[in-house]
Design an enzyme around this catalytic site. Sequence first.
Site, PDB file in Angstrom:
ATOM      1  N   HIS A   1       0.859  -1.182   0.000  1.00  0.00           N
ATOM      2  CA  HIS A   1       0.000   0.000   0.000  1.00  0.00           C
ATOM      3  C   HIS A   1       0.897   1.235   0.000  1.00  0.00           C
ATOM      4  CE1 HIS A   1      -2.896   2.942   1.662  1.00  0.00           C
ATOM      5  NE2 HIS A   1      -3.859   2.104   1.315  1.00  0.00           N
TER       6      HIS A   1
ATOM      7  N   LYS B   1     -10.745  -1.730   9.654  1.00  0.00           N
ATOM      8  CA  LYS B   1     -10.711  -2.889   8.754  1.00  0.00           C
ATOM      9  C   LYS B   1     -11.038  -4.188   9.490  1.00  0.00           C
ATOM     10  CE  LYS B   1      -7.330  -0.831   5.582  1.00  0.00           C
ATOM     11  NZ  LYS B   1      -8.210  -0.567   4.432  1.00  0.00           N
TER      12      LYS B   1
END
Length: 404
Positions: free
Chosen positions: A117, A218
Site C-alpha cells: 500500500h 478494517k
Amino acid sequence: MGLVTCKSDFPVLERLLDGQKITYLDSAATSLKPRSVIDAVSNYYSQSGVNIHRGKYYLSEEASDAYERVRSAIAQYLGAFGNEIVFTKGTTEALNLVAHGLNLQPDDIVIGCLDSHHAQLLPWRRVANLKLVNIDSNGQIDMDHYHELLKLNPKVVALTHCSNVTGNVAPIEEMTVAAKQACDAIVVVDAAQSMPHPHLRIDVSKIDVDFLAFSAHKMLGPTGVGCLYGKSARLNELRPLMYGGGMVDWVDTNGSQERKIPHRFEAGTPPIASTLGFGEALTYLKQFDDQESLEHTEELTKAIIKGATEREYLQLLGSHNAENRCAIGSLKVIGCDNISDIARALSDSYGIMCRTGHMCAQPIVDDQMGGEILRISAYIYNTTEEIERFYLALDELVSFLGLN
C-alpha cells in the site's frame, strides 16, 4: 455463533436499496460494524463523554480505565506487553511515526515490496533510499530477489503481511528471520489487511518483528483509530511524531520531560469513543476460532477465483490458488475503458458495493494490470452466493455493453 449466522449483527446489511438488500464487497477498504461496536461508541457518549488521563473525578477515571483495558486486550491478543501498544489514527499514521522517528539518513537502504500500500511506500521513500522487491505474475514475492536485496545491508525491511490488491499472504516469519540473519534489520510490518482475520494474527512473542501496524476500521471497529506495536527497546529509541499535551510529564520555560512509552507518542485528546469501539470489535472477533476463520476465508477466495477464471473477459490479479490468500479479487474487465461506470451500475442496479481505481497500490496495479481495476473483497459477513451474484450481475452488464 458461526460465521454463517453473523450477518444479522450488522445493521447496514438490513438496508434496502430500491427494494433489494445490500451486497457489501469492499471490506478491504473498510469493514462494516456490528451492533455491539456501535453500542460501545454510543454508550461512551451517552453515559460519560469525558476526557481521559486528565481528571481525578469518577467519570474521567472510569473512562481512562476502560480506555487502558483496550490497550491491554490488544497487547494480549498480539502476545505483547501493554507499554508496547501505541494508539494512532490508523495504519498510515503508525507507519509514518516509525519512518520519521527512526532518524534515518537519505542514503540508508530500506527494502519494501512492490505490492505494498502507498502507506508502506511513501513514508520510507521520503526519509531513505527505498528498494522494492519484485512480485511475480502470480502475485507472489520473488524470494530470490528479496535475498539479493538483503545483501545491500538495509537498515529497515518494510513488509506487507497481506496485499490489498492480490490478497497474497506473505511468508512474514521466513522473511523476518532472513532480515535478522542477514543484517539485523529493523522489521516493520503493515498488518492492516491480515489483522481482521483471526487465523492470520501475528504473535509478536514468536515472530521477531520490531513494529506492527494496523487499523480498527478494517477489523469491524470504528474509523479514526489504529495501533502501532513496537518492541519496548525500539519504542524508547523512536522520536515522537507529534508534540503537545498528554505526552509530557512536565514543561517549564527551559524545556520539558517526555512521558514513558507508550504515552509519549499519544499527544492530544485521543478518539476515546472509537478506541472503546475498537475494544468491542476485538471482543467480537475473538468468538471465531482460527480454523473457522481460515475455512471461511478459503471458501470465499475459491469462489472469487472460480468466478474470475471462468470468464474470458476478466483478468485476475495475483494467484489462482486459494492457499495463503485472502478473499480479495482485483479484476480487469478486458475492453472496458471506464471501469467506474460498471461499479456504479453494480451499485445502482444490483445493490452490490465494490471499488474501482488503483487501490492505493498503483505501482503493482499499473505494472501487472496496466491501469485501474475493479476490486471485490469479502469478509466474515459474506457468502459464496453473494460472490456468485456479483459475477452474474457483471455478466449482464458486460453483455449489455457488448464487451464479451
